[in-house]
Design a protein around this motif. Structure first.
Motif, short mmCIF file in Angstrom:
data_model
loop_
_atom_site.label_atom_id
_atom_site.label_comp_id
_atom_site.label_asym_id
_atom_site.label_seq_id
_atom_site.Cartn_x
_atom_site.Cartn_y
_atom_site.Cartn_z
N TYR A 183 0.79 -1.23 0.00
CA TYR A 183 0.00 0.00 0.00
C TYR A 183 0.82 1.29 0.00
N LEU A 184 2.03 1.24 0.58
CA LEU A 184 2.81 2.47 0.71
C LEU A 184 3.91 2.59 -0.34
N ILE A 185 4.66 1.50 -0.54
CA ILE A 185 5.82 1.55 -1.42
C ILE A 185 5.55 0.87 -2.75
N GLY A 186 4.55 0.00 -2.76
CA GLY A 186 4.28 -0.81 -3.96
C GLY A 186 3.91 0.00 -5.17
N GLY A 187 3.69 -0.70 -6.21
CA GLY A 187 3.38 -0.04 -7.47
C GLY A 187 3.67 -0.98 -8.61
N GLY A 188 4.68 -1.81 -8.41
CA GLY A 188 4.97 -2.86 -9.37
C GLY A 188 5.43 -2.37 -10.71
N ALA A 189 6.42 -1.47 -10.72
CA ALA A 189 6.96 -0.99 -11.99
C ALA A 189 7.51 -2.15 -12.81
N GLY A 190 7.09 -2.27 -14.05
CA GLY A 190 7.57 -3.33 -14.92
C GLY A 190 6.88 -4.66 -14.74
N ILE A 191 5.84 -4.70 -13.89
CA ILE A 191 5.13 -5.94 -13.62
C ILE A 191 3.79 -5.93 -14.33
N GLU A 192 3.53 -6.97 -15.11
CA GLU A 192 2.26 -7.08 -15.80
C GLU A 192 1.28 -7.83 -14.91
N GLY A 193 0.12 -7.27 -14.68
CA GLY A 193 -0.85 -7.89 -13.81
C GLY A 193 -0.88 -7.22 -12.45
N LYS A 194 -1.58 -7.84 -11.52
CA LYS A 194 -1.73 -7.28 -10.18
C LYS A 194 -0.41 -7.40 -9.40
N TYR A 195 0.01 -6.27 -8.83
CA TYR A 195 1.25 -6.29 -8.06
C TYR A 195 1.13 -7.18 -6.83
N VAL A 196 -0.06 -7.23 -6.23
CA VAL A 196 -0.23 -8.03 -5.01
C VAL A 196 0.02 -9.51 -5.30
N GLU A 197 -0.28 -9.97 -6.53
CA GLU A 197 -0.04 -11.37 -6.85
C GLU A 197 1.43 -11.64 -7.13
N ASN A 235 14.19 -11.09 -6.40
CA ASN A 235 13.02 -10.65 -7.16
C ASN A 235 11.75 -10.69 -6.31
N ALA A 236 11.91 -10.68 -4.99
CA ALA A 236 10.76 -10.78 -4.10
C ALA A 236 9.84 -9.57 -4.24
N LEU A 237 10.42 -8.40 -4.48
CA LEU A 237 9.64 -7.17 -4.49
C LEU A 237 9.62 -6.47 -5.84
N ALA A 238 10.57 -6.78 -6.70
CA ALA A 238 10.65 -6.11 -8.00
C ALA A 238 11.25 -7.07 -9.02
N THR A 239 10.99 -6.81 -10.29
CA THR A 239 11.51 -7.67 -11.35
C THR A 239 12.98 -7.34 -11.64
N PRO A 240 13.78 -8.32 -12.02
CA PRO A 240 15.17 -8.05 -12.39
C PRO A 240 15.28 -7.08 -13.57
N GLU A 241 14.25 -7.07 -14.44
CA GLU A 241 14.27 -6.18 -15.60
C GLU A 241 14.21 -4.71 -15.21
N SER A 242 13.71 -4.42 -14.01
CA SER A 242 13.62 -3.03 -13.56
C SER A 242 14.91 -2.55 -12.93
N MET A 243 15.93 -3.42 -12.89
CA MET A 243 17.21 -3.11 -12.27
C MET A 243 18.29 -2.98 -13.34
N PRO A 244 19.45 -2.42 -12.98
CA PRO A 244 20.59 -2.43 -13.92
C PRO A 244 20.89 -3.86 -14.34
N SER A 245 21.32 -4.05 -15.58
CA SER A 245 21.49 -5.39 -16.13
C SER A 245 22.40 -6.28 -15.29
N TRP A 246 23.52 -5.73 -14.80
CA TRP A 246 24.44 -6.54 -14.01
C TRP A 246 23.81 -6.95 -12.68
#
Length: 248
Positions: A32-46, A173-184
């Motif tokens: 509710y506070l920090i979420g948003g799921g940048a780069g995530i397709e679908g519901k962030y809660v799932e 990747n518990a909270l964000a996708t690896p694609e939303s991070m620097p490649s390395w």
């Protein structure tokens, strides 16, 4: 030995409640506070809930280390070792109690997840398989905690080790996708054991995945078994050997 550990729950209810509430607070905060799921397709809660379940299994290492070092410094383990009982009973009792607490934590988090809108879309068998992978990760982390606690020896030194748990847990990747991070960084994240468990559990639950096409992501279920087994192969014998050497 297991009854002794469980009896601590009744005598220290605040500690038990804090252990259950802390991951719930994290889940609600990120949802509710920090979420948003940048780069995530679908519901962030799932995407979030399976990741939080895996993260909670990793954070359980802290409680194990504190309990073991407390017993060491109070001389409790030395007293047990002088009694006519197998040395393994001490470690097994600790392990069984911690696994029971972890199972309760999973049930609480799953309940909270259902309240905030998370659902699993697979079969009941897939749900049980996902819970099994989570507990397998916890079992591996448990023996890492037992070994490191005996190496540290004192509760004060445990804090230094605990500090390392947070970067490892969040470097996943518990909270964000690896694609939303620097490649390395994303490449490192995908090979984190906790990432493998989180991604495998998402697949079993039919939840939103990271969307990565890497080998690690496509073989998450294999890695979710291989990583804990490999960690157990290393730290279980180390913990048993260290425990056997305490009186030498």
């Amino acid at each position: 030995m297991t009854r002794r550990e469980l009896a601590h729950w009744a005598r220290q209810p605040v500690q038990v409640v804090v252990g259950l509430v802390f991951p719930v607070m994290l889940m609600l905060m990120f949802s509710y506070l920090i979420g948003g799921g940048a780069g995530i397709e679908g519901k962030y809660v799932e995407f979030l809930v399976p990741g939080m379940l895996a993260m909670t299994m990793a954070f359980g290492l802290d409680a194990t280390m504190v309990a073991v070092t407390t017993d060491l410094n109070k001389g409790v383990i030395d007293r047990f070792r002088s009694m006519p009982m197998t040395n393994g009973a001490v470690l097994v009792g600790r392990a069984v109690a911690d696994m029971l607490q972890s199972f309760v934590s999973l049930l609480v988090l799953i309940g909270v997840g259902l309240v905030i809108g998370w659902r699993w879309h697979g079969s009941f068998g897939a749900l049980l398989a996902g819970i099994g992978l989570l507990l397998l990760l916890r079992f591996a982390m448990l023996w890492i905690g037992i070994h490191l606690a005996m190496v540290a020896g004192k509760p004060e030194l445990v804090t230094a080790v605990q500090i390392l748990v947070w970067p490892v847990a969040f470097l996943s990747n518990a909270l964000a996708t690896p694609e939303s991070m620097p490649s390395w960084l994303g490449a490192v994240v995908e090979w984190n054991p906790m990432s493998a468990t989180a991604e495998a559990v998402r697949g079993l639950f039919g939840n939103t995945g990271s969307g990565s096409s890497s080998w690690a992501a496509e073989h998450a279920e294999l890695l979710a078994v291989a990583w804990p087994v490999a960690l157990l192969a290393v730290f279980f014998p180390l913990a048993v050997r260290r425990f056997g050497a305490l009186s030498k």
